[in-house]
Scaffold this motif. Structure first.
Motif, PDB file in Angstrom:
ATOM      1  N   GLY A  86       0.817  -1.201   0.000  1.00 34.28           N
ATOM      2  CA  GLY A  86       0.000   0.000   0.000  1.00 34.28           C
ATOM      3  C   GLY A  86       0.851   1.252   0.000  1.00 34.28           C
ATOM      4  N   ARG A  87       0.198   2.412  -0.054  1.00 34.22           N
ATOM      5  CA  ARG A  87       0.930   3.693  -0.046  1.00 34.22           C
ATOM      6  C   ARG A  87       0.655   4.508   1.195  1.00 34.22           C
ATOM      7  NH1 ARG A  87       1.646   0.396  -4.283  1.00 34.22           N
ATOM      8  NH2 ARG A  87       3.600   1.056  -5.224  1.00 34.22           N
TER       9      ARG A  87
ATOM     10  N   LEU B  60      -4.377   5.112  -5.838  1.00 37.26           N
ATOM     11  CA  LEU B  60      -4.370   5.010  -7.292  1.00 37.26           C
ATOM     12  C   LEU B  60      -3.104   4.302  -7.758  1.00 37.26           C
ATOM     13  CD1 LEU B  60      -5.660   8.518  -8.482  1.00 37.26           C
ATOM     14  CD2 LEU B  60      -6.809   6.314  -8.782  1.00 37.26           C
ATOM     15  N   VAL B  61      -2.008   4.572  -7.057  1.00 40.46           N
ATOM     16  CA  VAL B  61      -0.741   3.931  -7.403  1.00 40.46           C
ATOM     17  C   VAL B  61      -0.827   2.425  -7.175  1.00 40.46           C
ATOM     18  CG1 VAL B  61       1.739   3.876  -6.945  1.00 40.46           C
ATOM     19  CG2 VAL B  61       0.502   6.049  -6.815  1.00 40.46           C
ATOM     20  N   THR B  62      -1.457   2.026  -6.079  1.00 38.79           N
ATOM     21  CA  THR B  62      -1.611   0.600  -5.795  1.00 38.79           C
ATOM     22  C   THR B  62      -2.487  -0.068  -6.848  1.00 38.79           C
ATOM     23  OG1 THR B  62      -1.422   1.090  -3.434  1.00 38.79           O
ATOM     24  CG2 THR B  62      -2.271  -1.072  -4.032  1.00 38.79           C
ATOM     25  N   ALA B  63      -3.558   0.615  -7.269  1.00 42.35           N
ATOM     26  CA  ALA B  63      -4.428   0.063  -8.306  1.00 42.35           C
ATOM     27  C   ALA B  63      -3.657  -0.156  -9.600  1.00 42.35           C
ATOM     28  CB  ALA B  63      -5.619   0.989  -8.539  1.00 42.35           C
TER      29      ALA B  63
ATOM     30  N   LEU C 180      -6.221  18.792 -10.380  1.00 41.56           N
ATOM     31  CA  LEU C 180      -6.303  17.432  -9.856  1.00 41.56           C
ATOM     32  C   LEU C 180      -6.235  16.391 -10.965  1.00 41.56           C
ATOM     33  CD1 LEU C 180      -8.972  17.864  -7.030  1.00 41.56           C
ATOM     34  CD2 LEU C 180      -6.481  17.967  -6.880  1.00 41.56           C
ATOM     35  N   ALA C 181      -6.633  16.753 -12.166  1.00 45.73           N
ATOM     36  CA  ALA C 181      -6.504  15.819 -13.284  1.00 45.73           C
ATOM     37  C   ALA C 181      -5.037  15.520 -13.557  1.00 45.73           C
ATOM     38  CB  ALA C 181      -7.183  16.385 -14.527  1.00 45.73           C
ATOM     39  N   ALA C 182      -4.220  16.564 -13.519  1.00 42.01           N
ATOM     40  CA  ALA C 182      -2.777  16.368 -13.725  1.00 42.01           C
ATOM     41  C   ALA C 182      -2.189  15.545 -12.590  1.00 42.01           C
ATOM     42  CB  ALA C 182      -2.078  17.722 -13.820  1.00 42.01           C
ATOM     43  N   ASN C 183      -2.700  15.762 -11.375  1.00 38.42           N
ATOM     44  CA  ASN C 183      -2.230  14.978 -10.240  1.00 38.42           C
ATOM     45  C   ASN C 183      -2.534  13.500 -10.431  1.00 38.42           C
ATOM     46  OD1 ASN C 183      -3.378  13.724  -7.426  1.00 38.42           O
ATOM     47  ND2 ASN C 183      -1.462  14.829  -7.120  1.00 38.42           N
ATOM     48  N   ALA C 184      -3.747  13.188 -10.863  1.00 40.34           N
ATOM     49  CA  ALA C 184      -4.123  11.796 -11.077  1.00 40.34           C
ATOM     50  C   ALA C 184      -3.263  11.158 -12.161  1.00 40.34           C
ATOM     51  CB  ALA C 184      -5.596  11.710 -11.446  1.00 40.34           C
ATOM     52  N   ALA C 185      -2.977  11.909 -13.218  1.00 37.61           N
ATOM     53  CA  ALA C 185      -2.121  11.383 -14.282  1.00 37.61           C
ATOM     54  C   ALA C 185      -0.721  11.094 -13.768  1.00 37.61           C
ATOM     55  CB  ALA C 185      -2.075  12.367 -15.445  1.00 37.61           C
ATOM     56  N   SER C 186      -0.241  11.939 -12.866  1.00 35.33           N
ATOM     57  CA  SER C 186       1.110  11.746 -12.328  1.00 35.33           C
ATOM     58  C   SER C 186       1.205  10.492 -11.470  1.00 35.33           C
ATOM     59  CB  SER C 186       1.526  12.963 -11.499  1.00 35.33           C
ATOM     60  OG  SER C 186       0.870  12.986 -10.234  1.00 35.33           O
ATOM     61  N   LEU C 187       0.045  10.001 -10.970  1.00 32.24           N
ATOM     62  CA  LEU C 187       0.026   8.786 -10.155  1.00 32.24           C
ATOM     63  C   LEU C 187      -0.136   7.527 -11.004  1.00 32.24           C
ATOM     64  CD1 LEU C 187      -2.160  10.021  -7.157  1.00 32.24           C
ATOM     65  CD2 LEU C 187       0.331   9.896  -7.300  1.00 32.24           C
ATOM     66  N   GLY C 188      -0.212   7.700 -12.325  1.00 26.64           N
ATOM     67  CA  GLY C 188      -0.234   6.556 -13.223  1.00 26.64           C
ATOM     68  C   GLY C 188      -1.579   6.216 -13.817  1.00 26.64           C
ATOM     69  N   ALA C 189      -2.621   6.986 -13.481  1.00 29.93           N
ATOM     70  CA  ALA C 189      -3.952   6.703 -14.011  1.00 29.93           C
ATOM     71  C   ALA C 189      -4.144   7.372 -15.363  1.00 29.93           C
ATOM     72  CB  ALA C 189      -5.020   7.198 -13.035  1.00 29.93           C
ATOM     73  N   ASP C 190      -5.011   6.785 -16.189  1.00 27.28           N
ATOM     74  CA  ASP C 190      -5.467   7.474 -17.389  1.00 27.28           C
ATOM     75  C   ASP C 190      -6.476   8.528 -16.954  1.00 27.28           C
ATOM     76  OD1 ASP C 190      -3.908   5.791 -18.915  1.00 27.28           O
ATOM     77  OD2 ASP C 190      -5.574   4.461 -19.465  1.00 27.28           O
ATOM     78  N   VAL C 191      -6.470   9.680 -17.632  1.00 25.74           N
ATOM     79  CA  VAL C 191      -7.331  10.792 -17.215  1.00 25.74           C
ATOM     80  C   VAL C 191      -8.118  11.312 -18.404  1.00 25.74           C
ATOM     81  CG1 VAL C 191      -7.402  13.116 -16.251  1.00 25.74           C
ATOM     82  CG2 VAL C 191      -5.773  11.447 -15.345  1.00 25.74           C
TER      83      VAL C 191
ATOM     84  N   ARG D  60      -7.467  -0.104 -17.873  1.00 27.77           N
ATOM     85  CA  ARG D  60      -6.660   0.483 -16.814  1.00 27.77           C
ATOM     86  C   ARG D  60      -7.513   1.418 -15.965  1.00 27.77           C
ATOM     87  NH1 ARG D  60      -3.026   3.782 -17.471  1.00 27.77           N
ATOM     88  NH2 ARG D  60      -1.428   2.934 -16.094  1.00 27.77           N
ATOM     89  N   THR D  61      -6.996   1.744 -14.801  1.00 28.41           N
ATOM     90  CA  THR D  61      -7.649   2.720 -13.937  1.00 28.41           C
ATOM     91  C   THR D  61      -7.770   4.053 -14.662  1.00 28.41           C
ATOM     92  OG1 THR D  61      -7.055   1.737 -11.822  1.00 28.41           O
ATOM     93  CG2 THR D  61      -7.345   4.119 -11.850  1.00 28.41           C
ATOM     94  N   THR D  62      -8.992   4.599 -14.653  1.00 26.06           N
ATOM     95  CA  THR D  62      -9.269   5.844 -15.359  1.00 26.06           C
ATOM     96  C   THR D  62      -9.915   6.840 -14.408  1.00 26.06           C
ATOM     97  OG1 THR D  62      -9.600   4.648 -17.438  1.00 26.06           O
ATOM     98  CG2 THR D  62     -10.471   6.887 -17.313  1.00 26.06           C
ATOM     99  N   VAL D  63      -9.444   8.067 -14.449  1.00 26.88           N
ATOM    100  CA  VAL D  63     -10.021   9.156 -13.662  1.00 26.88           C
ATOM    101  C   VAL D  63     -10.746  10.105 -14.610  1.00 26.88           C
ATOM    102  CG1 VAL D  63      -9.551  11.134 -12.166  1.00 26.88           C
ATOM    103  CG2 VAL D  63      -8.283   9.002 -11.846  1.00 26.88           C
TER     104      VAL D  63
END
Length: 675
Positions: free
Chosen positions: A91-92, A516-519, A573-584, A605-608
């Motif tokens: 986990g993170r 999100l990183v764990t996912a 926050l969209a850029a933040n989610a992308a930085s954690l590896g999610a598709d945005v 993949r995980t998508t935000v």
């Protein structure tokens, strides 16, 4: 002495204990892992492996203990070509790991769980909020916080709490009030009792919650000769307590005397698998069903007897029936203040309660007639005993009329043509109701919506059209901001064949989006609908209703006057989610948002999905109340007005102290107390 053999965890087997039993030499941590891997539960003749795995973040205190044991166990399983007997997931955030574990247990109806391990000090105390959440929601999770040295050979060690008044207290003592079970293993000999004690609580529907076993770091790595029998497969029976014949017969008589009965379905209906029995019972009798947050999904939204959410965030249909009810039948509910609208929902003259619950703590609330038993068994028994009973056709018709009226209101709230304003840019923005509607209508019936805190849970409770008993997952016992992403991960791990929609506002997302990183790491697809409204929408609305003018609830720069009234913050926050590896995917209109949902469902993949909403346009009014005290003295006119409203509602609040009985012909006073 029998020949000495190397055990699969590196231990030495074949040595005899003083009692003549074979032993195996393992560290305390290795013994813990082996024990957990061999625990099973059984209900209704179905046997299930109890621990799906262990979440962990390693540091000093557990890296050389439980960390080493989990590593060795994993390598042994892989080398032997076996399925992992106790899967490890990194986990993170320690709190988030507990949330994921709790969400998993809820989706599995408390028949499967996870262990969670953390390092000494802040790593372990970070789990405290998760422990409280698990215990309040009555969901099982095993916490294994590391502790400081049992030997105290080099005290004080890093991150050790020193109390001048007590030498045996550590920071892990803070787990005691938020755990259903707590033990500390000072010596290896204490481990079997601690683990067996934890299992007793974890597998008991009445007692379950967080079970905490703290293990000092030196003890974790200490070797001991364990009886081999400790590691034999062990099956724990999850009982279905039957209602006493006399008690359930009395309960049936109270219900039979009712002209306007109403069922309040809680989470216990779903955990016990009583949804089909409830549907059958209600169809035959015509008794309507209002649902708590945990109980939402007990009936499908379009079932003829379903009147939806009840209480402070309820529907006008359920709350209108609650106000008129003469008998309220609580099934598997703990009657939180949101469910009872702070004891203003049930105001019918002489209203009586019949409470069916496995826990006596909940069955006696509101002075109700107590049926301590399993929900499914009780509903089936009532159906037999109330054969021939049904509500008056006029009451059944009123239930249907109220439900249809509310459904029309939901349809209006869902309308994507009802738009608001983006407070950051001034452009048009979707309302939160429209966002919920588009997700609900575009998702599949078995998809799961996950939420926890802010304005979204209340809106979902009112508006979400639940089509599957496991399709609604809102944590509202502790209403913990930051649960959403971690909880969504746990839900997906429990139900990999379902799409999981995490509905989260910007305030809660900023609390904890790290999983999100764990996912991404675990290749688990979660769809996160990130609603950006530039502040705390729920608390802002509450603040306004209490006369506090949304003070401190908006994300803004500090202005020249020293107040937080400047422009909105440029947080992306969209850029933040992308930085954690999610598709945005960014969406600004109903058409773009609908396309985004479809794309996210088709993705692997995980998508935000990032969408702006207007925080000032709320969901339809439930015509109900929640008791949050207002300042009794103030120079602010807004607060004075709010206090007047508060006083009016307090006058409606009921104590529910009249003892329950079966006398259907009892006369009653205007206050609802039996004469």
């Amino acid at each position: 002495m029998a020949p000495i053999n190397q055990g699969r965890a590196g231990g030495i087997t074949g040595v005899r204990s003083p009692h003549g039993e074979s032993t195996v030499r393992l560290t305390v941590s290795q013994a813990t892992v082996r024990f957990l891997a061999n625990q099973f539960v059984e209900r209704d003749g179905v046997r299930t492996k109890f621990f799906a795995g262990c979440f962990g973040i390693f540091g000093h205190g557990n890296v050389a203990g439980l960390g080493q044991a989990l590593l060795q166990n994993e390598i042994d399983d892989v080398d032997a070509g076996r399925e992992l007997s106790l899967k490890y997931v990194l986990g993170r955030n320690e709190q988030a790991m507990v949330h994921s574990a709790v969400a998993y247990a809820r989706m599995k109806d408390r028949l499967e769980a996870w262990a969670v391990t953390a390092s000494v000090g802040p790593g372990s105390t970070n789990m405290l909020t998760g422990a409280a959440l698990a215990t309040i929601n009555r969901l099982p999770v095993l916490l294994l916080p590391a502790d400081t040295f049992a030997t105290r050979s080099t005290s004080p060690v890093l991150q050790e709490l020193e109390l001048p008044s007590s030498g045996d207290v550590t920071v892990n003592d803070a787990f005691k009030p938020v755990s259903r079970y707590f033990d500390r293993v000072w010596r290896p000999e204490q481990l079997p009792g601690a683990l067996l004690g934890a299992m007793r609580v974890l597998t008991d529907p009445v007692e379950t919650g967080a079970a905490t076993v703290a293990i000092p770091q030196d003890v974790q790595a200490e070797a001991f000769d364990w009886p081999v029998s400790l590691f034999a497969e062990r099956t724990w029976h999850v009982a279905r307590p039957l209602p006493e014949r006399h008690v359930i017969a009395e309960a049936a008589e109270i219900i039979r005397s009712a002209r306007r009965p109403l069922i309040v379905a809680g989470g216990g209906v779903i955990y016990s698998g009583a949804t089909e029995a409830l549907a059958t019972f209600c169809e035959r009798t015509g008794i309507p069903v209002g649902q708590s947050q945990a109980g939402k999904g007990s009936l499908a939204y379009d079932h003829p007897q379903s009147v939806g959410a009840i209480g402070s965030t309820g529907t006008t249909a359920a709350n209108a029936l609650a106000a008129e009810a003469d008998v309220v039948i609580g099934i598997g509910t703990r009657y939180s203040d949101f469910t009872t609208a702070s004891r203003t929902a049930f105001t019918g003259e002489g209203v009586r309660f019949v409470n069916i619950n496995v826990a006596s703590l909940d069955s006696v609330k509101h002075s109700g007639y107590s049926v301590v038993a399993d929900a499914r068994e009780s509903v089936e028994a009532l159906d037999d005993l109330l054969s021939g009973y049904a509500v008056d056709p006029a009451y059944r018709e009123r239930v249907g009329t109220l439900a249809r009226e509310w459904d029309t209101i939901v349809e209006q709230a869902y309308s994507p043509t009802s738009v608001g304003t983006n407070i950051a840019t001034g452009d048009e923005a979707l309302t939160q109701g429209a966002v919920i509607g588009l997700v609900n209508e575009t998702s599949d019936p078995r998809d799961v919506v996950v939420c926890a805190a802010g304005s979204m849970p209340g809106d979902l409770h009112k508006l979400w059209r639940t089509r599957d008993s496991k399709g609604y997952h809102v944590e509202y016992g502790y209403s913990c901001m930051g649960y959403e992403v971690a909880g969504g991960l746990g839900v997906k791990m429990a139900c990999p064949d379902r799409d999981v929609f995490v509905m989260v506002g910007d305030g809660s997302y900023l609390m904890m989006a790290t999983e999100l990183v764990t996912a991404v790491q675990e290749n688990l697809k979660v769809i996160v609908v990130l609603v950006q409204n530039h502040g705390f929408a729920s608390i802002g609305s509450l603040s306004e209703s209490l006369g506090s003018q949304r003070f401190g609830t908006n994300y803004r720069y500090r202005g020249d006057n020293g107040r937080l009234e400047g422009d909105t913050l440029p947080v992306d926050l969209a850029a933040n989610a992308a930085s954690l590896g999610a598709d945005v995917i960014r969406a600004t209109s109903a058409a773009e948002f609908t396309d985004a949902i479809k794309a996210a469902k088709a993705a692997e993949r995980t998508t935000v999905i990032h969408v702006e909403t207007d925080p000032l346009i709320g969901a339809p009014d439930s015509e109900s109340w929640w008791d949050v005290p207002v300042s009794a003295v103030s120079t602010l006119e807004s607060t004075q007005q709010a206090y007047d409203v508060y006083a009016q509602w307090k006058a409606v609040q009921r104590p529910y102290l009249s003892p329950a009985d079966t006398g259907s012909a009892q006369s009653t006073s205007s206050e609802g107390e039996k004469k």
